[in-house]
Design an enzyme around this catalytic site. Sequence first.
Site, short mmCIF file in Angstrom:
data_model
loop_
_atom_site.label_atom_id
_atom_site.label_comp_id
_atom_site.label_asym_id
_atom_site.label_seq_id
_atom_site.Cartn_x
_atom_site.Cartn_y
_atom_site.Cartn_z
CE1 TYR A 299 5.25 -1.72 30.32
CE2 TYR A 299 3.27 -2.88 31.02
CZ TYR A 299 4.39 -2.13 31.33
OH TYR A 299 4.65 -1.78 32.62
CG ASP B 127 6.93 -8.02 43.80
OD1 ASP B 127 6.27 -9.05 43.54
OD2 ASP B 127 6.95 -7.02 43.05
#
Length: 425
Positions: free
Chosen positions: A9, A240
């Site tokens: 990232y 999740d």
Amino acid sequence: MHPHLWHPYTQAKTAPLPLKVKAAQGVWLELDDGRKLIDCISSWWVNLHGHAHPKIAAAIYQQAKTLEQVIFAGFTHDPAEQLAERLLTKLPAPLSRVFYSDNGSTAVEVALKMAYQYWVNTDRPRTTFLAFEGAYHGDTFGTMAVGARSIFSAVFSDLLFEVEFLPFPAIHLEDQTIEERQSAILQTLKDKLERSPDRYAGIIIEPLVQGAGGMQMCTVEFLQGLRQVSQRYNTLLIFDEVMTGFGRTGDWFACLKANVQPDIICLSKGITGGFIPLSVTVSTEAIYDAFYSDDPTKTLYHGHSYTANPLGCAAGLASWELMQENEPAFKGMETRHLNHFAALQGHPKLEKLRITGTIAAMDIITTDRPGYLNQVGPFIRQQAIERGVLLRPLGNVLYLMPPYCITDEELVQVYGAIAEILDLL
Ligand SMILES: *Cc1c(COP(=O)(O)O)cnc(C)c1O
């Protein structure tokens, strides 16, 4: 920049040089040049009990001297069995089968494969998943497909399978409109499921808090509504909880806080207290039964070299004990954040202040583009570092997610730094 490293990232050309960390202790990161930073993002949301915790370090050392790794197909071991048993003491009862892997994306990938193959194995194949706008479920292809189509995944969009997205009913502390928005979304969902009852293999959601999508929070009532609808129209509900698990929402798991029983749950980030990569996908016995067969094609053909790594499981067991000891810390952090929020509320540069358990978030009002590339993020990050605090805003969303051991004094330093930085904007 090191000539042989490629950071995640990170746009190497424009990013500031990475800070070299020499050591870490409790909430503190110690840099090579002697500076110290409070790790107020728990090192990408994985650390629960502070860095280099001696109990987890000792558990890993003991395990490493005994059994460091063994193939998990055809073999098993105590740490894997014990960690599965511990997890199931807290997870809602229908969840009963623990499948190990080693990162959050993979835990979600496994959940999608379980859900999809469940319908194939029971001779009712289904083709599509439902997910939420703004969602983040990981960086592999399957998890990018069920995540929001964002700058993270745009370049790969042609390769992602089709998914239908529902709006996420995000709330903040002063929201008055939530009930109407929630029921409109649940109605849209009902309509879809009624129109095409055999189309959807499952619905996947980050329960209570969407993480990377900007710390967007929803209510327990919405999750309960989602469970009712998914049950009534017979599709699978996947939670999740890679980020929300292990105390982050102020209870052990978001599903417990919401009193909702999903069909599959994914856990990873906090599972080893932030020491070793590990994850689990836990399914109901009903799903497991659909794979239990004399027919080899019904097998879940999925696994990784380090599946159920004993060091990870040993760290997970030690972290579980610390969770039990520190239950008051993660249950009590919401009130501590709220107390500090009193000083920020009404600030002209802030809106949508919100808290769920240990996670506090707010939007910075700026004129720059919205979303992840908003330039206020890097500015705040830089200013915070100068004040001895690690913050890493998601675009214009500033959030705090400290380890549970953060002291009152340390939290005062963090909120003090935020107040100073806001006055610079
Ligand atoms: C971080 C995250 C993932 C991906 O986990 P990795 O370990 O980074 O692959 C998946 N889902 C959620 C909700 C996350 O926050």
